[in-house]
Design a protein around this motif. Structure first.
Motif, PDB file in Angstrom:
ATOM      1  N   PRO A   5      56.497  58.204 -38.990  1.00 54.47           N
ATOM      2  CA  PRO A   5      57.704  57.368 -39.009  1.00 54.47           C
ATOM      3  C   PRO A   5      58.669  57.807 -40.109  1.00 54.47           C
ATOM      4  CG  PRO A   5      55.716  56.045 -39.367  1.00 54.47           C
ATOM      5  CD  PRO A   5      55.304  57.469 -39.309  1.00 54.47           C
ATOM      6  N   ARG A   6      59.946  57.625 -39.843  1.00 52.78           N
ATOM      7  CA  ARG A   6      60.973  57.936 -40.838  1.00 52.78           C
ATOM      8  C   ARG A   6      60.952  56.886 -41.942  1.00 52.78           C
ATOM      9  NH1 ARG A   6      65.707  60.899 -39.008  1.00 52.78           N
ATOM     10  NH2 ARG A   6      65.342  61.664 -36.925  1.00 52.78           N
ATOM     11  N   ALA A   7      61.310  57.305 -43.135  1.00 54.78           N
ATOM     12  CA  ALA A   7      61.416  56.358 -44.243  1.00 54.78           C
ATOM     13  C   ALA A   7      62.616  55.439 -44.022  1.00 54.78           C
ATOM     14  CB  ALA A   7      61.554  57.101 -45.570  1.00 54.78           C
ATOM     15  N   GLN A   8      63.699  55.993 -43.514  1.00 51.95           N
ATOM     16  CA  GLN A   8      64.916  55.249 -43.201  1.00 51.95           C
ATOM     17  C   GLN A   8      65.237  55.447 -41.726  1.00 51.95           C
ATOM     18  OE1 GLN A   8      66.699  53.309 -45.330  1.00 51.95           O
ATOM     19  NE2 GLN A   8      65.076  53.687 -46.808  1.00 51.95           N
ATOM     20  N   PRO A   9      65.771  54.431 -41.055  1.00 51.81           N
ATOM     21  CA  PRO A   9      66.146  54.596 -39.643  1.00 51.81           C
ATOM     22  C   PRO A   9      67.198  55.712 -39.479  1.00 51.81           C
ATOM     23  CG  PRO A   9      66.240  52.289 -40.295  1.00 51.81           C
ATOM     24  CD  PRO A   9      66.015  53.079 -41.539  1.00 51.81           C
ATOM     25  N   ALA A  10      67.196  56.344 -38.334  1.00 48.50           N
ATOM     26  CA  ALA A  10      68.141  57.437 -38.065  1.00 48.50           C
ATOM     27  C   ALA A  10      69.580  56.937 -37.978  1.00 48.50           C
ATOM     28  CB  ALA A  10      67.756  58.150 -36.774  1.00 48.50           C
ATOM     29  N   VAL A  11      69.770  55.706 -37.503  1.00 48.31           N
ATOM     30  CA  VAL A  11      71.107  55.118 -37.385  1.00 48.31           C
ATOM     31  C   VAL A  11      71.055  53.665 -37.860  1.00 48.31           C
ATOM     32  CG1 VAL A  11      71.891  56.589 -35.490  1.00 48.31           C
ATOM     33  CG2 VAL A  11      70.720  54.458 -34.975  1.00 48.31           C
ATOM     34  N   HIS A  12      72.225  53.150 -38.246  1.00 47.72           N
ATOM     35  CA  HIS A  12      72.316  51.750 -38.661  1.00 47.72           C
ATOM     36  C   HIS A  12      72.628  50.893 -37.444  1.00 47.72           C
ATOM     37  CE1 HIS A  12      73.308  48.133 -40.816  1.00 47.72           C
ATOM     38  NE2 HIS A  12      74.456  48.082 -40.168  1.00 47.72           N
ATOM     39  N   LEU A  13      71.788  49.896 -37.189  1.00 48.07           N
ATOM     40  CA  LEU A  13      72.005  48.972 -36.080  1.00 48.07           C
ATOM     41  C   LEU A  13      72.211  47.573 -36.634  1.00 48.07           C
ATOM     42  CD1 LEU A  13      69.153  50.118 -33.666  1.00 48.07           C
ATOM     43  CD2 LEU A  13      71.575  50.736 -33.570  1.00 48.07           C
ATOM     44  N   ASN A  14      73.253  46.903 -36.144  1.00 46.35           N
ATOM     45  CA  ASN A  14      73.489  45.520 -36.550  1.00 46.35           C
ATOM     46  C   ASN A  14      72.540  44.568 -35.829  1.00 46.35           C
ATOM     47  OD1 ASN A  14      75.554  46.307 -38.236  1.00 46.35           O
ATOM     48  ND2 ASN A  14      77.101  46.079 -36.650  1.00 46.35           N
ATOM     49  N   ASP A  15      72.111  44.954 -34.632  1.00 42.37           N
ATOM     50  CA  ASP A  15      71.235  44.098 -33.841  1.00 42.37           C
ATOM     51  C   ASP A  15      70.414  44.979 -32.894  1.00 42.37           C
ATOM     52  OD1 ASP A  15      70.028  42.084 -32.395  1.00 42.37           O
ATOM     53  OD2 ASP A  15      71.853  41.417 -31.401  1.00 42.37           O
ATOM     54  N   GLU A  16      69.113  45.015 -33.092  1.00 44.52           N
ATOM     55  CA  GLU A  16      68.253  45.856 -32.250  1.00 44.52           C
ATOM     56  C   GLU A  16      68.243  45.397 -30.800  1.00 44.52           C
ATOM     57  OE1 GLU A  16      64.372  46.756 -33.814  1.00 44.52           O
ATOM     58  OE2 GLU A  16      65.162  47.011 -35.836  1.00 44.52           O
ATOM     59  N   LEU A  71      72.443  59.581 -30.197  1.00 49.51           N
ATOM     60  CA  LEU A  71      71.904  58.346 -30.758  1.00 49.51           C
ATOM     61  C   LEU A  71      72.987  57.605 -31.548  1.00 49.51           C
ATOM     62  CD1 LEU A  71      69.472  56.505 -31.261  1.00 49.51           C
ATOM     63  CD2 LEU A  71      68.870  57.972 -33.183  1.00 49.51           C
ATOM     64  N   ASP A  72      73.808  58.361 -32.283  1.00 55.54           N
ATOM     65  CA  ASP A  72      74.896  57.752 -33.048  1.00 55.54           C
ATOM     66  C   ASP A  72      75.888  57.035 -32.136  1.00 55.54           C
ATOM     67  OD1 ASP A  72      73.985  58.627 -35.555  1.00 55.54           O
ATOM     68  OD2 ASP A  72      74.963  60.570 -35.311  1.00 55.54           O
ATOM     69  N   GLN A  73      76.183  57.620 -30.980  1.00 56.79           N
ATOM     70  CA  GLN A  73      77.120  56.993 -30.051  1.00 56.79           C
ATOM     71  C   GLN A  73      76.534  55.716 -29.447  1.00 56.79           C
ATOM     72  OE1 GLN A  73      77.740  60.641 -27.823  1.00 56.79           O
ATOM     73  NE2 GLN A  73      79.918  60.606 -28.391  1.00 56.79           N
ATOM     74  N   PHE A  74      75.253  55.720 -29.146  1.00 61.29           N
ATOM     75  CA  PHE A  74      74.610  54.499 -28.661  1.00 61.29           C
ATOM     76  C   PHE A  74      74.640  53.423 -29.745  1.00 61.29           C
ATOM     77  CE2 PHE A  74      72.566  56.956 -25.190  1.00 61.29           C
ATOM     78  CZ  PHE A  74      72.896  56.111 -24.154  1.00 61.29           C
ATOM     79  N   ALA A  75      74.466  53.820 -31.002  1.00 57.25           N
ATOM     80  CA  ALA A  75      74.531  52.861 -32.106  1.00 57.25           C
ATOM     81  C   ALA A  75      75.942  52.276 -32.209  1.00 57.25           C
ATOM     82  CB  ALA A  75      74.128  53.534 -33.415  1.00 57.25           C
ATOM     83  N   LEU A  76      76.977  53.105 -32.044  1.00 55.23           N
ATOM     84  CA  LEU A  76      78.354  52.610 -32.059  1.00 55.23           C
ATOM     85  C   LEU A  76      78.581  51.571 -30.964  1.00 55.23           C
ATOM     86  CD1 LEU A  76      80.521  55.819 -32.621  1.00 55.23           C
ATOM     87  CD2 LEU A  76      80.422  53.816 -34.090  1.00 55.23           C
ATOM     88  N   LEU A  77      78.113  51.878 -29.769  1.00 54.75           N
ATOM     89  CA  LEU A  77      78.272  50.955 -28.644  1.00 54.75           C
ATOM     90  C   LEU A  77      77.554  49.633 -28.907  1.00 54.75           C
ATOM     91  CD1 LEU A  77      77.793  53.462 -25.686  1.00 54.75           C
ATOM     92  CD2 LEU A  77      79.912  52.261 -26.265  1.00 54.75           C
ATOM     93  N   SER A  78      76.330  49.705 -29.391  1.00 61.44           N
ATOM     94  CA  SER A  78      75.574  48.471 -29.614  1.00 61.44           C
ATOM     95  C   SER A  78      76.151  47.661 -30.763  1.00 61.44           C
ATOM     96  CB  SER A  78      74.093  48.765 -29.846  1.00 61.44           C
ATOM     97  OG  SER A  78      73.896  49.407 -31.070  1.00 61.44           O
ATOM     98  N   ASN A  79      76.654  48.312 -31.800  1.00 66.61           N
ATOM     99  CA  ASN A  79      77.269  47.587 -32.908  1.00 66.61           C
ATOM    100  C   ASN A  79      78.575  46.928 -32.456  1.00 66.61           C
ATOM    101  OD1 ASN A  79      75.162  48.223 -34.617  1.00 66.61           O
ATOM    102  ND2 ASN A  79      76.201  49.970 -35.533  1.00 66.61           N
ATOM    103  N   ALA A  80      79.300  47.579 -31.559  1.00 68.88           N
ATOM    104  CA  ALA A  80      80.520  46.985 -31.009  1.00 68.88           C
ATOM    105  C   ALA A  80      80.170  45.774 -30.144  1.00 68.88           C
ATOM    106  CB  ALA A  80      81.297  48.012 -30.187  1.00 68.88           C
ATOM    107  N   LEU A  81      79.110  45.872 -29.390  1.00 68.59           N
ATOM    108  CA  LEU A  81      78.669  44.735 -28.566  1.00 68.59           C
ATOM    109  C   LEU A  81      78.262  43.566 -29.472  1.00 68.59           C
ATOM    110  CD1 LEU A  81      77.870  43.443 -25.867  1.00 68.59           C
ATOM    111  CD2 LEU A  81      75.631  44.514 -26.147  1.00 68.59           C
TER     112      LEU A  81
END
Length: 77
Positions: free
Chosen positions: A6-17, A64-74
């Motif tokens: 496992p990564r020590a830090q997540p690969a992307v920042h998510l506001n809501d999983e 993955l970064d683009q999916f994170a952008l979409l989910s954070n916008a949602l």
């Protein structure tokens, strides 16, 4: 044999999983659909475009970064 570390830090920042899971699930739910069509119940084409993502792109073309952008916008909606 495969070893997963496992990564020590997540690969992307998510506001809501949960929002991330909804976006990814909806994007890949129907094969060969564009984001505009597969995410139309979650985000509009204009909202997708405002994030710098082409609404006519397909889910397999996104990072993955683009999916994170979409989910954070949602989540922000």
């Amino acid at each position: 044999m495969v070893r997963i570390i496992p990564r020590a830090q997540p690969a992307v920042h998510l506001n809501d999983e949960a929002a991330f899971a909804r976006v990814v699930s909806a994007a890949f739910a129907q094969r060969r659909k564009t984001l505009r069509n597969s995410l139309k119940t979650l985000l509009t084409g204009q909202q997708i475009l405002a994030l710098g993502i082409a609404p006519d792109a397909r889910a397999e073309q996104l990072s993955l970064d683009q999916f994170a952008l979409l989910s954070n916008a949602l989540h922000a909606r």
